[in-house]
Design a protein around this motif. Structure first.
Motif, short mmCIF file in Angstrom:
data_model
loop_
_atom_site.label_atom_id
_atom_site.label_comp_id
_atom_site.label_asym_id
_atom_site.label_seq_id
_atom_site.Cartn_x
_atom_site.Cartn_y
_atom_site.Cartn_z
N ALA A 64 0.81 -1.20 0.00
CA ALA A 64 0.00 0.00 0.00
C ALA A 64 0.84 1.25 0.00
O ALA A 64 0.33 2.33 0.06
CB ALA A 64 -0.91 0.00 1.22
N TRP A 116 -5.28 -8.52 -2.69
CA TRP A 116 -5.31 -8.41 -1.23
C TRP A 116 -5.49 -9.75 -0.54
O TRP A 116 -5.16 -9.89 0.64
CB TRP A 116 -6.38 -7.41 -0.81
N ILE A 162 -3.86 0.60 7.47
CA ILE A 162 -3.77 1.56 6.36
C ILE A 162 -4.83 2.62 6.56
O ILE A 162 -5.99 2.30 6.86
CB ILE A 162 -3.98 0.87 5.00
N SER A 212 -6.23 1.31 -2.46
CA SER A 212 -4.95 0.63 -2.65
C SER A 212 -4.50 0.76 -4.09
O SER A 212 -5.24 1.23 -4.95
CB SER A 212 -5.10 -0.86 -2.31
N TYR A 215 -8.73 -1.33 7.64
CA TYR A 215 -8.29 -0.27 6.74
C TYR A 215 -9.34 0.84 6.74
O TYR A 215 -10.54 0.56 6.71
CB TYR A 215 -8.08 -0.80 5.33
#
Length: 434
Positions: free
Chosen positions: A7, A320, A155, A314, A124
Motif C-alpha cells: 500500500a 489483497w 492503512i 490501494s 483499513y
C-alpha cells in the motif's frame, strides 16, 4: 529501485498503463425527489467553480496567470524523482510492477519490515473529500473512540478534507482532541484568504490558502511527523491522494515513508502534499511540487485529489487475498469507508441562468463521481475478500452551510457523527444503505 510495500511504495516514475475499469453496477437505488435547500461543501464548491469558470470566460484573452518557471516536460516524467527521497509516491491508477516481487519476499524479510502488523486482525480506513463536511467524519471517529471498539488501522487513506483528517485518525484516539479542535473551532476566515479583483484576474485562484498551510504546518509539526514515521516502521501506511494536473492523473503519496526519510525537505513536502490534496482548482491555488531529473530541477502542478477520485484504497490491481495471507492477517480484513457527504443530492429548483446551471452540474458531477468510487471500492472488497463498511451523512440531516467552512454547521455535523457512532448507527453494510 525503491522497496515495494503493497500500500505504500512504487514511484510514478515509469511509463504508465491505464487500469481497466470495473463494470458498471447499480448499487444505490434512486430516492424520490423532494424539495430542500442545497447543503454541504460540494454545493459550495460547485458554486465557486461555476463563478471561476464564468470569470475565466469574461477575462479570457485580456490577462494571463503567472507563468511556471520550470514545468516538467512530458518526455522526462518517467525519470522524475523527489529530491533526497527514494520512492514515496506512485500513480493511483496503475498496477504496481513490483507487486509480484513483494509477494515473493522471504517471511523473515516480511517480519522485519512489517512485524507490527503481522499476526493480528487487519482494518483499513478510507476517508473521502467533502470540505467542511469533514466535520462529520471527525466527529464519528471521536465517538467511535468513546465506544471502546475503534480498532488500530493498518492503512489510512485520505483525499481533500480526508487528507486533513487522515494523519490524526492514523495516530489514534490520542489525537481526537485535535480533530475536535480543527473541525469545530475554525471558520472560513481562519483557513482561507480572499484575493482582490486584480489578484483574481491575474492569478490562479480566487483565494489564498496561506492560513490553511500555516495550520497544516502547526498541527503536523516535527514531533507529530516523527510519530507517523515510527508507525510506518512497524509496517503501517498513511496515504494521501493528489491530482497531477500536468498528467491529469491521480498520485498517491506515502506520508509514512516521506516522514521516515529524514530528508531535510520532507516536512515541507508533506505539508505541500496535504495542502495540494485539499486545493480545489480555481478556488485555491495549485501547489508546485519540486522534482529533479539528472540533477536538474523541475516542478509538477498538483491540485485536489478529488479531481480524479473522491476516495481511494490501494494500488490498482493489488491482490489483497495474497497480501493478507503473506502478512498473516487474522480473520477477514475489514474496509471502513467514510464518505463526508450525503449519497444523494437534495432536490433543487435550478434557475435558468449560467452560474446556477454550471454550479448545479458540477455539484452533480462530483456526487456522481463519488458514487462510482464507492461502487468500485465495494467491488474490490467483494473480489478481494474484505468486509465492507460504509459511513456517510444521512439524508435526514438538513443543515445548510452558509460559507465553505461554516463553524456552526461543522459543529452540528461533528456532533451528528459522534452521536451516530455512540449509538452504533454509523457503519452500514451495503444492504443497509438508505
Amino acid at each position: 529501485m525503491a522497496q515495494y510495500t503493497p500500500a505504500a511504495t512504487l514511484t510514478p516514475d515509469s511509463t504508465l498503463t491505464r487500469r481497466p475499469g470495473h463494470p458498471n453496477r447499480r448499487l444505490f437505488a434512486p430516492a424520490p425527489a423532494y424539495r430542500a435547500k442545497p447543503t454541504g461543501p460540494d454545493e459550495s464548491r460547485a458554486v465557486a467553480l461555476g463563478l471561476v469558470l464564468l470569470g475565466l470566460m469574461l477575462i479570457s484573452g485580456c490577462t494571463a496567470a503567472p507563468l511556471r518557471q520550470e514545468p516538467l516536460p512530458a518526455a522526462l516524467a518517467a525519470d522524475a524523482r523527489l529530491p533526497g527521497i527514494v520512492g514515496g509516491r506512485y500513480w493511483g491508477d496503475e498496477r504496481p510492477a513490483a507487486l509480484e516481487d513483494w509477494l515473493a519476499l522471504p517471511e523473515a524479510t516480511l517480519r522485519e519490515r512489517y512485524g507490527g502488523i503481522m499476526g493480528r486482525p487487519h482494518n483499513y480506513l478510507v476517508i473521502s473529500g467533502g470540505g467542511g463536511d469533514g466535520a462529520y467524519g471527525a466527529g464519528l471517529l471521536t465517538g467511535w473512540t468513546d465506544t471502546g471498539t475503534r480498532p488500530e488501522f493498518q492503512i489510512v487513506t485520505g483525499i481533500s478534507t480526508g487528507a486533513l483528517i487522515a494523519p490524526f485518525a492514523f495516530l489514534g484516539p490520542g489525537y481526537d482532541p485535535v480533530l475536535r479542535e480543527v473541525y469545530t473551532q475554525f471558520s472560513t476566515d481562519d483557513l482561507m484568504e480572499p484575493r482582490g479583483p486584480l489578484e483574481i484576474v491575474r492569478g490562479d485562484a480566487v483565494s489564498s490558502t496561506r492560513p490553511l498551510r500555516r495550520k497544516i504546518a502547526e498541527y503536523l509539526n516535527k514531533d507529530v511527523l516523527a510519530k507517523i514515521a515510527a508507525e510506518g516502521r512497524k509496517g503501517r501506511s498513511l496515504l494521501v491522494g493528489t491530482t497531477n494536473l500536468d498528467a491529469g492523473r491521480p498520485v498517491v503519496w506515502d506520508i509514512t515513508r516521506l516522514a521516515a526519510s529524514d530528508a531535510p525537505n520532507a516536512p515541507a513536502l508533506i505539508h505541500d502534499v496535504i495542502l495540494a490534496s485539499a486545493s480545489i482548482p480555481g478556488v485555491f491555488p495549485p501547489v508546485l511540487i519540486k522534482v529533479e531529473v539528472d540533477g536538474q530541477g523541475y516542478d509538477e502542478l498538483h491540485v485536489d485529489g478529488g479531481v480524479t477520485a473522491q476516495l481511494f484504497f490501494s494500488p490498482a490491481g493489488a491482490d489483497w487475498k495474497r497480501i493478507a495471507e503473506r502478512l498473516d492477517a487474522r480473520g477477514k480484513p475489514r474496509l471502513y469507508v467514510i464518505r463526508n457527504a450525503k449519497l444523494r443530492p437534495p432536490w433543487q429548483s435550478v434557475k435558468r441562468r449560467l452560474v446556477p446551471i454550471m454550479s448545479r452540474s458540477i455539484d452533480t458531477l462530483i456526487r456522481t463521481q463519488s458514487i462510482g468510487n464507492l461502487a468500485e471500492l465495494y467491488i474490490v472488497a467483494q473480489e478481494q475478500g474484505l468486509e465492507y463498511r460504509l459511513a456517510y451523512i444521512p439524508q435526514s440531516f438538513y443543515g445548510v452551510a452558509k460559507e465553505p467552512f461554516d463553524k456552526d454547521h461543522m459543529n452540528k455535523l461533528f456532533q451528528l457523527g459522534r452521536e451516530r457512532a455512540l449509538a452504533n448507527q454509523a457503519w452500514l453494510t451495503l444492504d443497509e444503505v438508505d
